[in-house]
Scaffold this motif. Structure first.
Motif, mmCIF file in Angstrom:
data_model
loop_
_atom_site.group_PDB
_atom_site.id
_atom_site.type_symbol
_atom_site.label_atom_id
_atom_site.label_comp_id
_atom_site.label_asym_id
_atom_site.label_seq_id
_atom_site.Cartn_x
_atom_site.Cartn_y
_atom_site.Cartn_z
ATOM 1 N N ARG A 86 34.951 33.510 24.804
ATOM 2 C CA ARG A 86 36.238 34.002 25.284
ATOM 3 C C ARG A 86 36.046 35.266 26.109
ATOM 4 N N ASP A 87 36.987 35.509 27.005
ATOM 5 C CA ASP A 87 36.987 36.725 27.794
ATOM 6 C C ASP A 87 37.625 37.831 26.963
ATOM 7 N N PRO A 88 36.868 38.875 26.569
ATOM 8 C CA PRO A 88 37.440 39.920 25.716
ATOM 9 C C PRO A 88 38.562 40.695 26.381
ATOM 10 N N GLY A 89 38.623 40.646 27.721
ATOM 11 C CA GLY A 89 39.672 41.381 28.428
ATOM 12 C C GLY A 89 40.901 40.546 28.724
ATOM 13 N N SER A 90 40.919 39.308 28.213
ATOM 14 C CA SER A 90 42.046 38.421 28.514
ATOM 15 C C SER A 90 43.314 38.915 27.843
ATOM 16 N N THR A 169 53.699 23.095 47.452
ATOM 17 C CA THR A 169 52.871 23.666 48.514
ATOM 18 C C THR A 169 51.784 24.585 47.965
ATOM 19 N N ASP A 170 51.945 25.026 46.718
ATOM 20 C CA ASP A 170 50.945 25.878 46.070
ATOM 21 C C ASP A 170 49.950 25.073 45.231
ATOM 22 N N HIS A 171 49.926 23.738 45.399
ATOM 23 C CA HIS A 171 49.144 22.911 44.476
ATOM 24 C C HIS A 171 47.648 23.201 44.541
ATOM 25 N N GLU A 172 47.124 23.554 45.711
ATOM 26 C CA GLU A 172 45.692 23.848 45.789
ATOM 27 C C GLU A 172 45.346 25.063 44.938
ATOM 28 N N PHE A 173 46.204 26.074 44.939
ATOM 29 C CA PHE A 173 45.974 27.277 44.129
ATOM 30 C C PHE A 173 45.936 26.944 42.647
ATOM 31 N N PHE A 174 46.969 26.235 42.141
ATOM 32 C CA PHE A 174 46.978 26.016 40.695
ATOM 33 C C PHE A 174 45.980 24.942 40.267
ATOM 34 N N GLN A 175 45.655 24.017 41.143
ATOM 35 C CA GLN A 175 44.640 23.024 40.775
ATOM 36 C C GLN A 175 43.249 23.644 40.714
ATOM 37 N N GLN A 176 42.937 24.543 41.638
ATOM 38 C CA GLN A 176 41.637 25.217 41.612
ATOM 39 C C GLN A 176 41.472 26.049 40.345
ATOM 40 N N ASN A 177 42.500 26.803 39.978
ATOM 41 C CA ASN A 177 42.417 27.626 38.775
ATOM 42 C C ASN A 177 42.458 26.777 37.508
ATOM 43 N N SER A 178 43.194 25.686 37.552
ATOM 44 C CA SER A 178 43.228 24.765 36.422
ATOM 45 C C SER A 178 41.848 24.174 36.178
ATOM 46 N N ASN A 179 41.134 23.842 37.249
ATOM 47 C CA ASN A 179 39.787 23.294 37.111
ATOM 48 C C ASN A 179 38.863 24.267 36.400
ATOM 49 N N VAL A 180 39.036 25.554 36.628
ATOM 50 C CA VAL A 180 38.230 26.565 35.943
ATOM 51 C C VAL A 180 38.538 26.558 34.450
ATOM 52 N N LEU A 181 39.797 26.419 34.082
ATOM 53 C CA LEU A 181 40.205 26.473 32.683
ATOM 54 C C LEU A 181 39.703 25.292 31.866
ATOM 55 N N VAL A 182 39.629 24.121 32.473
ATOM 56 C CA VAL A 182 39.232 22.937 31.704
ATOM 57 C C VAL A 182 37.730 22.679 31.752
ATOM 58 N N SER A 183 36.997 23.522 32.474
ATOM 59 C CA SER A 183 35.541 23.385 32.544
ATOM 60 C C SER A 183 34.876 24.364 31.594
ATOM 61 N N LEU A 184 33.727 23.972 31.042
ATOM 62 C CA LEU A 184 32.970 24.843 30.139
ATOM 63 C C LEU A 184 31.865 25.592 30.879
ATOM 64 N N PRO A 186 32.153 27.737 33.751
ATOM 65 C CA PRO A 186 32.420 29.101 34.200
ATOM 66 C C PRO A 186 32.148 30.128 33.096
ATOM 67 N N THR A 187 31.932 31.367 33.493
ATOM 68 C CA THR A 187 31.734 32.445 32.529
ATOM 69 C C THR A 187 33.064 32.804 31.876
ATOM 70 N N PRO A 188 33.023 33.493 30.721
ATOM 71 C CA PRO A 188 34.277 33.945 30.109
ATOM 72 C C PRO A 188 35.119 34.780 31.067
ATOM 73 N N LYS A 189 34.461 35.630 31.867
ATOM 74 C CA LYS A 189 35.198 36.453 32.830
ATOM 75 C C LYS A 189 35.889 35.583 33.869
ATOM 76 N N GLU A 190 35.203 34.542 34.353
ATOM 77 C CA GLU A 190 35.798 33.661 35.360
ATOM 78 C C GLU A 190 36.994 32.913 34.796
ATOM 79 N N ARG A 191 36.879 32.448 33.537
ATOM 80 C CA ARG A 191 38.024 31.768 32.915
ATOM 81 C C ARG A 191 39.179 32.731 32.705
ATOM 82 N N GLY A 192 38.834 33.941 32.256
ATOM 83 C CA GLY A 192 39.876 34.946 32.047
ATOM 84 C C GLY A 192 40.611 35.281 33.332
ATOM 85 N N GLU A 193 39.867 35.381 34.434
ATOM 86 C CA GLU A 193 40.490 35.671 35.721
ATOM 87 C C GLU A 193 41.384 34.531 36.171
#
Length: 409
Positions: A86-90, A169-184, A186-193
């Motif tokens: 987990r990201d401690p700063g989340s 129209t914002d689907h690329e933004f939320f899909q890119q960030n969603s992909n980070v959340l469901v992947s194992l 990325p680093t904790p910092k990347e998921r937290g961001e």
């Protein structure tokens, strides 16, 4: 007197989890996981951090524990079996999914109404239009086409955006960030961001709804913020949960379900040629049972000692419940390794069980039923534009599927 003996020898380290799938059997659970199920309903496994929670392999035991109030979903409890660091700063989490009652129930009730059966059924004509429009675009465009990007991902994204009141129209933004959340990976910092970016986005959007209300779910949350029932941050976190969950799992289910049907042409022919609504509904349930998109097991922790057969799960011990293996339990689903669209598979646990059962399951079912009853009828010659061995599968995260699905007709 109870025992904590398992199939794992006390002198050896429990096997690692998650367990890899067999490359040539992409629709099936890991063969190692199947072996554990055959040996025992509960055993120990080793996670990424060296912890050794209980792995629950069979349907009856999973369902009992998912419905047991002594089993917690609170990620902050000691012993909770995390799927990744987990990201401690989340700041906060993603909605109410990792909370217990009464706070879980309080927040969940705020968004229950839009997912009620009648409300979801009323969305079917709009979903049908979305599906037909995307098929029209595919038919008018070049071949082959990646079904993931051209169809499977836009369908649920468009639907959840309409329901929530999020600009597509914002689907690329939320899909890119969603992909980070469901992947194992990325680093904790990347998921937290990624969580922070999505939370800030929804926070601002709910702020807009406070001043310019509309007929959508986020406006409903904004009204609760105005009434003092919930903070704007809590409303934003619920929005993140619904936005991510509302498109990730269904999109992967559309693509992987299509691949499974293409690999089982006799089942696909039945679904395509009969035009039977009952068979289409049955197909949705059987594909949910057979495929299981959520990957890596539902995670819980015991708050009290719990006896399961001759095993005692002690308070503070983690529990992992992989639904893909429960849905292949022969005692519940005979000939479980066979895809049979006429099977009554409604008792599967693809959506979980108990108080945390998936809130959006009704919406997912309607979307899948429209897709499975429309796509193959409108493109009856749909086929893979490559071979199965060339496909890349999503084994690196908590949602399973295919990265790309090239098809032609």
């Amino acid at each position: 007197m109870t025992s904590t003996t398992t199939t794992t020898d006390a002198t050896t380290e429990p096997p690692s989890y998650p367990m890899p799938r067999a490359a040539r059997c992409p629709f099936d659970p890991s063969p190692d996981l199947m072996a554990e199920q055959a040996a025992s309903p509960l055993t120990r496994v080793t996670l990424w951090d060296g912890s050794t929670p209980w792995l629950v392999t069979r349907y009856a035991e999973q369902k009992a524990l998912l419905g047991d109030p002594r089993v917690s979903s609170d990620v902050d409890r000691p012993g909770f079996p995390l799927s990744a660091p987990r990201d401690p700063g989340s700041r906060g989490g993603v909605g109410f999914i990792l909370m217990d009652d009464p706070e879980h129930a309080r927040l969940r009730r705020m968004v229950t109404a839009p997912f009620a059966t009648k409300k979801v059924a009323a969305l079917r004509p709009a979903i049908q239009r979305i599906v037909d429009d995307l098929i029209d675009e595919m038919l008018a465009g070049p071949k082959p086409v990646d079904l993931v990007q051209a169809f499977a991902l836009p369908v649920p994204s468009l639907v959840i955006c309409e329901l929530l009141g999020v600009p597509y129209t914002d689907h690329e933004f939320f899909q890119q960030n969603s992909n980070v959340l469901v992947s194992l990976t990325p680093t904790p910092k990347e998921r937290g961001e990624a969580v922070r970016r999505l939370t800030d986005y929804l926070h601002d959007l709910i702020g807009t709804k406070l001043h310019r209300p509309a007929d959508d779910l986020l406006t409903g949350l904004a009204e609760r913020v105005r009434a003092g029932e919930i903070t704007q941050l809590e409303a934003a976190q619920i929005g993140v949960l619904l936005l991510v969950a509302g498109h990730e799992t269904t999109a992967n289910m559309i693509a992987l379900g299509t691949l499974a049907l293409l690999e089982h042409p006799e089942q696909l022919a039945r679904l395509r040629d009969t035009g039977d609504e009952t068979l289409a509904a049955s197909a949705v349930e059987e594909l949910l049972r057979y495929l299981n998109i959520t990957h890596g097991g539902r995670r819980r922790v015991a708050t009290e000692d719990i006896e399961v057969g001759d095993v005692t799960i002690r308070a503070g011990e983690g529990i992992v419940l992989p639904n893909e293996i429960a849905n292949r339990d022969e005692t519940m689903f005979p000939d479980a390794a066979t895809l049979d669209l006429s099977r009554d598979a409604r008792r599967h646990v693809a959506f979980g069980f108990g108080v945390h059962q998936c809130l959006g399951q009704g919406l997912a079912r309607v979307e899948l039923k429209v897709v499975y009853s429309t796509l193959y009828r409108r493109i009856p010659s749909l086929r893979l534009a490559t071979d199965l061995d060339s496909l890349s599968f999503k084994t690196e995260g908590v949602v399973y599927g295919v990265h790309e699905l090239p098809v032609t007709w």
